[in-house]
Scaffold this active site. Structure first.
Site, PDB file in Angstrom:
ATOM      1  N   ASP A  31       0.071   1.892  -1.174  1.00  0.00           N
ATOM      2  CA  ASP A  31      -0.205   1.838   0.259  1.00  0.00           C
ATOM      3  C   ASP A  31       0.691   0.778   0.905  1.00  0.00           C
ATOM      4  O   ASP A  31       0.884  -0.306   0.364  1.00  0.00           O
ATOM      5  CB  ASP A  31      -1.685   1.509   0.488  1.00  0.00           C
ATOM      6  N   ASN A  86     -11.580   8.370   3.405  1.00  0.00           N
ATOM      7  CA  ASN A  86     -12.008   8.250   4.800  1.00  0.00           C
ATOM      8  C   ASN A  86     -11.885   9.622   5.450  1.00  0.00           C
ATOM      9  O   ASN A  86     -10.826  10.259   5.364  1.00  0.00           O
ATOM     10  CB  ASN A  86     -11.131   7.238   5.540  1.00  0.00           C
ATOM     11  N   VAL A  95      -4.437   8.827   8.898  1.00  0.00           N
ATOM     12  CA  VAL A  95      -3.428   9.835   8.551  1.00  0.00           C
ATOM     13  C   VAL A  95      -4.178  11.117   8.185  1.00  0.00           C
ATOM     14  O   VAL A  95      -5.008  11.115   7.264  1.00  0.00           O
ATOM     15  CB  VAL A  95      -2.536   9.369   7.376  1.00  0.00           C
ATOM     16  N   HIS A  99      -6.322  12.149   1.552  1.00  0.00           N
ATOM     17  CA  HIS A  99      -5.842  11.163   0.578  1.00  0.00           C
ATOM     18  C   HIS A  99      -7.009  10.372   0.005  1.00  0.00           C
ATOM     19  O   HIS A  99      -7.989  10.106   0.694  1.00  0.00           O
ATOM     20  CB  HIS A  99      -4.809  10.216   1.189  1.00  0.00           C
ATOM     21  N   HIS A 101      -7.949   6.723  -1.640  1.00  0.00           N
ATOM     22  CA  HIS A 101      -7.499   5.348  -1.862  1.00  0.00           C
ATOM     23  C   HIS A 101      -8.031   4.893  -3.220  1.00  0.00           C
ATOM     24  O   HIS A 101      -9.220   5.082  -3.513  1.00  0.00           O
ATOM     25  CB  HIS A 101      -8.096   4.405  -0.819  1.00  0.00           C
TER      26      HIS A 101
HETATM   27  P1  DGP Z   1      -6.605   6.074   6.158  1.00  0.00           P
HETATM   28  O1  DGP Z   1      -6.860   4.919   7.078  1.00  0.00           O
HETATM   29  O2  DGP Z   1      -7.751   6.349   5.205  1.00  0.00           O
HETATM   30  O3  DGP Z   1      -6.134   7.312   6.889  1.00  0.00           O
HETATM   31  O4  DGP Z   1      -5.405   5.588   5.238  1.00  0.00           O
HETATM   32  C1  DGP Z   1      -4.069   5.740   5.573  1.00  0.00           C
HETATM   33  C2  DGP Z   1      -3.319   4.720   4.768  1.00  0.00           C
HETATM   34  O5  DGP Z   1      -1.958   5.107   4.739  1.00  0.00           O
HETATM   35  C3  DGP Z   1      -3.347   3.303   5.332  1.00  0.00           C
HETATM   36  O6  DGP Z   1      -3.985   2.440   4.395  1.00  0.00           O
HETATM   37  C4  DGP Z   1      -1.889   2.917   5.504  1.00  0.00           C
HETATM   38  C5  DGP Z   1      -1.159   3.964   4.704  1.00  0.00           C
HETATM   39  N1  DGP Z   1       0.136   4.350   5.234  1.00  0.00           N
HETATM   40  C6  DGP Z   1       0.395   4.761   6.509  1.00  0.00           C
HETATM   41  N2  DGP Z   1       1.699   5.064   6.640  1.00  0.00           N
HETATM   42  C7  DGP Z   1       2.268   4.846   5.419  1.00  0.00           C
HETATM   43  C8  DGP Z   1       3.580   4.999   4.918  1.00  0.00           C
HETATM   44  O7  DGP Z   1       4.524   5.384   5.605  1.00  0.00           O
HETATM   45  N3  DGP Z   1       3.777   4.679   3.611  1.00  0.00           N
HETATM   46  C9  DGP Z   1       2.761   4.249   2.799  1.00  0.00           C
HETATM   47  N4  DGP Z   1       3.069   3.965   1.541  1.00  0.00           N
HETATM   48  N5  DGP Z   1       1.501   4.116   3.235  1.00  0.00           N
HETATM   49  C10 DGP Z   1       1.264   4.408   4.532  1.00  0.00           C
END
Ligand code: DGP
Length: 113
Positions: A31, A86, A95, A99, A101
């Site tokens: 992340d 989430n 997003v 996904h 975590h």
């Molecule tokens: P959520 O809040 O559950 O939708 O988690 C989305 C996660 O995605 C958040 O912890 C940050 C991560 N994230 C957002 N954009 C990027 C990215 O471009 N690269 C990576 N590695 N993580 C990202």
């Protein structure tokens, strides 16, 4: 049709990621905003917006994501960790590509905020 997200662009290789696992069904990477020493996202290559959009046809895929997330956590040396999905904006989803975590490497409080 599902809208393109940052994660679908990561799957296509248009945006780089710190990959930790990749197979024909899913991709896992660190992340970008880690909430713990180990914070990894596991995403299906199939574009499903949220857990609520998964159907019976995704049963095997969902099982795969869970089993792979456990394998990854163990490979990362974790013996205690949290697996979070989430679902929806008010639950913290930012997003809209399903996904999981994997969060660990520190003591985790309960209940979450
Ligand atoms: P959520 O809040 O559950 O939708 O988690 C989305 C996660 O995605 C958040 O912890 C940050 C991560 N994230 C957002 N954009 C990027 C990215 O471009 N690269 C990576 N590695 N993580 C990202």
């Amino acid at each position: 049709m599902t809208e393109e997200t940052i994660f679908s662009r990561i799957i296509k290789g248009e945006i780089p990621c710190d990959e930790v696992y990749n197979d024909s069904v899913c991709l896992a990477f660190r992340d970008i905003q880690p909430q713990a020493p180990i914070h990894i996202l596991v995403i299906p290559k199939k574009p499903i917006e949220s857990l609520k959009d998964a159907g019976p046809e995704d049963k095997e895929l969902l099982g795969h994501l869970l089993l792979i997330s456990s394998k990854i956590a163990s490979q990362q040396g974790l013996t205690n960790w949290r697996t979070i999905i989430n679902t929806g904006e008010e639950a913290g989803q930012t997003v809209f590509h399903l996904h999981l975590h994997i969060i660990g490497g520190r003591k985790l409080d309960w209940p979450p905020g």
